[in-house]
Motif scaffolding. Structure first.
Motif, PDB file in Angstrom:
ATOM      1  N   SER A 206       0.830  -1.204   0.000  1.00  0.00           N
ATOM      2  CA  SER A 206       0.000   0.000   0.000  1.00  0.00           C
ATOM      3  C   SER A 206       0.863   1.252   0.000  1.00  0.00           C
ATOM      4  O   SER A 206       0.512   2.248  -0.621  1.00  0.00           O
ATOM      5  CB  SER A 206      -0.969  -0.059   1.185  1.00  0.00           C
TER       6      SER A 206
ATOM      7  N   GLU B  87       0.695   4.156  -2.735  1.00  0.00           N
ATOM      8  CA  GLU B  87       0.606   5.569  -2.372  1.00  0.00           C
ATOM      9  C   GLU B  87       1.649   6.388  -3.110  1.00  0.00           C
ATOM     10  O   GLU B  87       1.454   7.564  -3.379  1.00  0.00           O
ATOM     11  CB  GLU B  87       0.794   5.750  -0.864  1.00  0.00           C
TER      12      GLU B  87
ATOM     13  N   ILE C 247       0.598   6.129  -7.289  1.00  0.00           N
ATOM     14  CA  ILE C 247      -0.635   6.795  -7.740  1.00  0.00           C
ATOM     15  C   ILE C 247      -0.428   8.267  -8.108  1.00  0.00           C
ATOM     16  O   ILE C 247      -0.835   8.686  -9.193  1.00  0.00           O
ATOM     17  CB  ILE C 247      -1.740   6.637  -6.669  1.00  0.00           C
TER      18      ILE C 247
ATOM     19  N   LEU D 113      -1.184   9.770 -11.755  1.00  0.00           N
ATOM     20  CA  LEU D 113      -2.173  10.835 -11.951  1.00  0.00           C
ATOM     21  C   LEU D 113      -1.537  12.048 -12.619  1.00  0.00           C
ATOM     22  O   LEU D 113      -2.143  12.694 -13.467  1.00  0.00           O
ATOM     23  CB  LEU D 113      -2.798  11.239 -10.617  1.00  0.00           C
ATOM     24  N   LEU D 114      -0.288  12.325 -12.255  1.00  0.00           N
ATOM     25  CA  LEU D 114       0.399  13.461 -12.871  1.00  0.00           C
ATOM     26  C   LEU D 114       0.567  13.212 -14.374  1.00  0.00           C
ATOM     27  O   LEU D 114       0.365  14.113 -15.198  1.00  0.00           O
ATOM     28  CB  LEU D 114       1.755  13.687 -12.214  1.00  0.00           C
TER      29      LEU D 114
ATOM     30  N   ILE E 260      -1.359  11.359 -16.244  1.00  0.00           N
ATOM     31  CA  ILE E 260      -2.676  11.533 -16.869  1.00  0.00           C
ATOM     32  C   ILE E 260      -2.994  13.018 -17.031  1.00  0.00           C
ATOM     33  O   ILE E 260      -3.442  13.465 -18.081  1.00  0.00           O
ATOM     34  CB  ILE E 260      -3.766  10.836 -16.025  1.00  0.00           C
ATOM     35  N   ALA E 261      -2.699  13.790 -15.950  1.00  0.00           N
ATOM     36  CA  ALA E 261      -3.028  15.219 -16.004  1.00  0.00           C
ATOM     37  C   ALA E 261      -2.217  15.934 -17.068  1.00  0.00           C
ATOM     38  O   ALA E 261      -2.659  16.936 -17.632  1.00  0.00           O
ATOM     39  CB  ALA E 261      -2.796  15.861 -14.633  1.00  0.00           C
TER      40      ALA E 261
ATOM     41  N   ILE F  66      -1.623  14.936 -19.948  1.00  0.00           N
ATOM     42  CA  ILE F  66      -2.160  14.723 -21.299  1.00  0.00           C
ATOM     43  C   ILE F  66      -2.804  16.004 -21.831  1.00  0.00           C
ATOM     44  O   ILE F  66      -2.674  16.337 -23.007  1.00  0.00           O
ATOM     45  CB  ILE F  66      -3.166  13.557 -21.298  1.00  0.00           C
ATOM     46  N   SER F  67      -3.452  16.753 -20.915  1.00  0.00           N
ATOM     47  CA  SER F  67      -4.071  17.993 -21.375  1.00  0.00           C
ATOM     48  C   SER F  67      -3.000  18.994 -21.831  1.00  0.00           C
ATOM     49  O   SER F  67      -3.208  19.748 -22.774  1.00  0.00           O
ATOM     50  CB  SER F  67      -4.940  18.595 -20.278  1.00  0.00           C
TER      51      SER F  67
END
Lengths: 294, 318
Positions: B29, B33, B36, B40-41, B43-44, B46-47
């Motif tokens: 875990s 932590e 993740i 997420l960074l 993924i973010a 991509i914009s």
């Protein structure tokens, strides 16, 4: 000595009140003007197209004879597009929103991404079409297939999903996640099990609105070079396709030659509008049902 | 005794195993932590990649175009003949079409949008507002291709019935329809700005004896001006980027004219026409797409930044 001339005030009062009352009506008429155009538009489309909608039209293939033409290919094409748009925008949109709201430190990077997203929302859809043409059709060499169209539309509606998901996450009350941390849960556990489920209705509403925007988008698809007349149905995401708005576009262009094509376009518009209406109704129902649960 | 100690031994082993397992889980875990946020960074970003992609493709291909056609010739050229034997690439006919259609649209959407906003925010009862606003927002949800169909098959014939001199494809009809499309955007954003003006200011004006109309024009609108102006700017940006209505209803004449009864081509419609087939990759006409799109992108970007600047800079805080 009187500072205020009562007679003068009374004389002017009437005209001031009259002006107010007249302009109130003018404002009301202006508001109703938009609605009147909407009513004419829908009336016009329905009267032109409704007679052409039958089983053959909905399930048939395209044809050079207007009375035999069907839009099954376009319906399938639009469905395949959505099969790409929905998962791609949900994963990227929600991921970005989680990062922006819960992980990113307040600072330059976060405000840079936020500015960037709001600028992307203002880029004309046709420019996304050129991006798709260059990157997906040419550089990655997918060709003008469902995958290229779907990814282009996904990028186009992504800002809508991100903003909706951000608002939904922000609306989850802080005491919920604090309780979760208090129980010893880690951050990701809290996000996964507490925040996301609570934000889900808002996220789904935003996603539906984004999808309904994507369904109606035509301009990016015209740039990708979607064939005007396509007989075989698409069978997967690597097939060439047509979509409902593209079909409306081509039939409207043809309407200057043969009148029947205008009726076919109107019939297709009815199908498209009904689809959008259903999607929006679902979004409204979800919003009302889950509003203010906390 | 023996059985008892045996069970103790057994349970001691179990506890040790449990601790080990707990540790393994905690390590896993802890790893999640750590991973993740990175995931997420990515993924973010991509914009951001999308923006970079747009700017890079537009700039690099437009650069190729400007190698063949000097940039000044492009900007100041009044003749656009991409398909002729001796092609000429002048931007002005397209720019002219874009500006004229946007002006027509704003002449419709500006006054009607702001009057709707005044009615909804100042005059309408809560009940009326709650019915009218969603209805108005339906207008914003209708796909632009439907408006294009409407402009071409209904508005143009109606205009031609009254003024026979108007051509079958003209810039007037799509301009008007585009205006209707933009009404809800201006109405909704302006109304938000007006509703956020505090009631105490209205009450102050009304207590001084002003009518509702005077209150609206002398107190509410000045106070909400930054929001109203930014809604106008966003409306213009929307009109500049609008594609399908003008493509369908305004035809593809590339004449440099100011006669709104004639067909004109906007920048967006040019992109649709040229990319719709007859532009082989690598030809000058293909690269001209990107030069036009770059111009379009710069225009809308300036408008959007301006709208944000106006609404931030000139916001009256209460």
């Amino acid at each position: 000595m009187k500072y205020v001339d009562q007679t003068l005030v009374h004389k002017r009062m009437n005209s001031r009140v009259l002006k107010n009352n007249i302009l109130k009506q003018v404002f009301l008429i202006a508001t109703l003007f938009g609605l009147a155009v909407l009513a004419i538009l829908i009336f016009r489309v329905v009267t032109q197209g409704i007679a052409w909608i039958d089983w053959n039209f909905l399930t048939g293939k395209l044809s050079t004879f207007p009375e035999k033409a069907g839009i099954m290919g376009a319906i399938l094409g639009t469905s395949y597009l959505m099969l790409i748009v929905i998962p791609v925008t949900l994963i990227i949109g929600v991921g970005t929103a989680i990062y922006m709201e819960l992980y990113a430190k307040k600072g330059k990077l976060q405000s840079f991404i936020a500015t960037n997203i709001s600028n992307l929302a203002g880029v004309p859809s046709i420019v996304y079409g050129l991006l798709g043409l260059t990157i997906f059709v040419r550089v990655m060499d997918f060709g003008n297939v469902v995958l290229a169209g779907g990814l282009t539309l996904s990028l186009l509606v992504l800002p809508i999903v991100i903003v909706a998901a951000q608002e939904a996450i922000r609306a989850v009350p802080g005491h919920l996640s604090e309780a979760s941390y208090g129980m010893g849960a880690t951050k990701w556990q809290t996000v996964k099990k507490i925040i996301l489920p609570a934000a889900l209705p808002g996220i789904i509403t935003g996603a539906i609105l984004a999808v309904s925007r994507a369904i109606g988008e035509t301009a990016p698809l015209t740039v990708l070079g979607i064939p005007a007349f396509l007989l075989p149905f698409p069978e997967g995401i690597f097939d060439t396709f047509t979509a409902l708005p593209m079909q409306i576009y081509y039939w409207t262009l043809d309407a200057s030659l043969v009148d029947e094509y205008a009726y076919l376009a109107a019939a297709t518009i009815i199908v498209l509008l009904v689809l959008l209406f259903i999607l929006n109704a679902i979004a409204v129902i979800i919003r009302n049902k889950f509003q203010q649960r906390y | 005794m023996t059985t008892n100690s045996g069970s103790e031994k057994k349970s001691a082993v179990n506890v040790r195993e449990m601790i080990a397992e707990k540790k393994r889980k905690r390590n896993f875990s802890a790893l999640t932590e750590k991973i993740i946020p990175i995931l997420l960074l990515i993924i973010a970003s991509i914009s951001i990649l999308t923006t970079v992609g747009i700017i890079y493709t537009l700039l690099s291909e437009a650069f190729e175009f400007f190698k063949r056609i000097p940039i000044w010739e492009f900007i100041s050229g009044t003749v656009l003949k991409p398909l002729s034997q001796e092609p000429e690439f002048g931007l002005l006919p397209l720019l002219n079409g874009t500006i004229i259609s946007s002006v027509i649209a704003m002449l419709v959407a500006g006054p009607i949008g702001i009057m709707s906003a005044v009615y909804l925010s100042e005059y309408a009862s809560e009940k009326v507002r709650k019915t009218l606003k969603p209805l108005l927002e339906i207008l914003a949800g209708i796909p632009t291709i439907v408006y294009g169909f409407f402009a071409f098959t209904f508005v143009t014939p109606v205009i031609r019935a009254v003024f026979p001199a108007v051509e079958a494809t003209n810039i007037l009809s799509p301009g008007l329809v585009m205006g209707v499309m933009i009404i809800p955007m201006i109405a909704s954003l302006s109304e938000d700005a007006m509703t956020s003006v505090p009631n105490s200011m209205r009450e102050g004006a009304l207590a001084l004896g002003a009518t509702k109309l005077e209150t609206t024009f002398k107190v509410v609108i000045p106070a909400a001006l930054s929001g109203i102006i930014s809604s106008f700017v966003l409306g213009i940006s929307r009109a500049i980027g609008e594609t399908m209505i003008v493509t369908i209803a305004s035809g593809s004449s590339k004449n440099f004219t100011f006669d709104i009864t004639q067909s004109m081509q906007t920048m967006t419609a040019y992109i649709v026409e040229v990319s719709g087939g007859e532009a082989p990759a690598g030809s000058t006409i293909y690269y001209s797409l990107y030069a036009v799109a770059l111009t379009l992108f710069v225009f809308t970007l300036i408008m959007n930044l301006l709208a944000r600047y106006v609404s931030r800079k000139f916001r009256e805080e209460y």
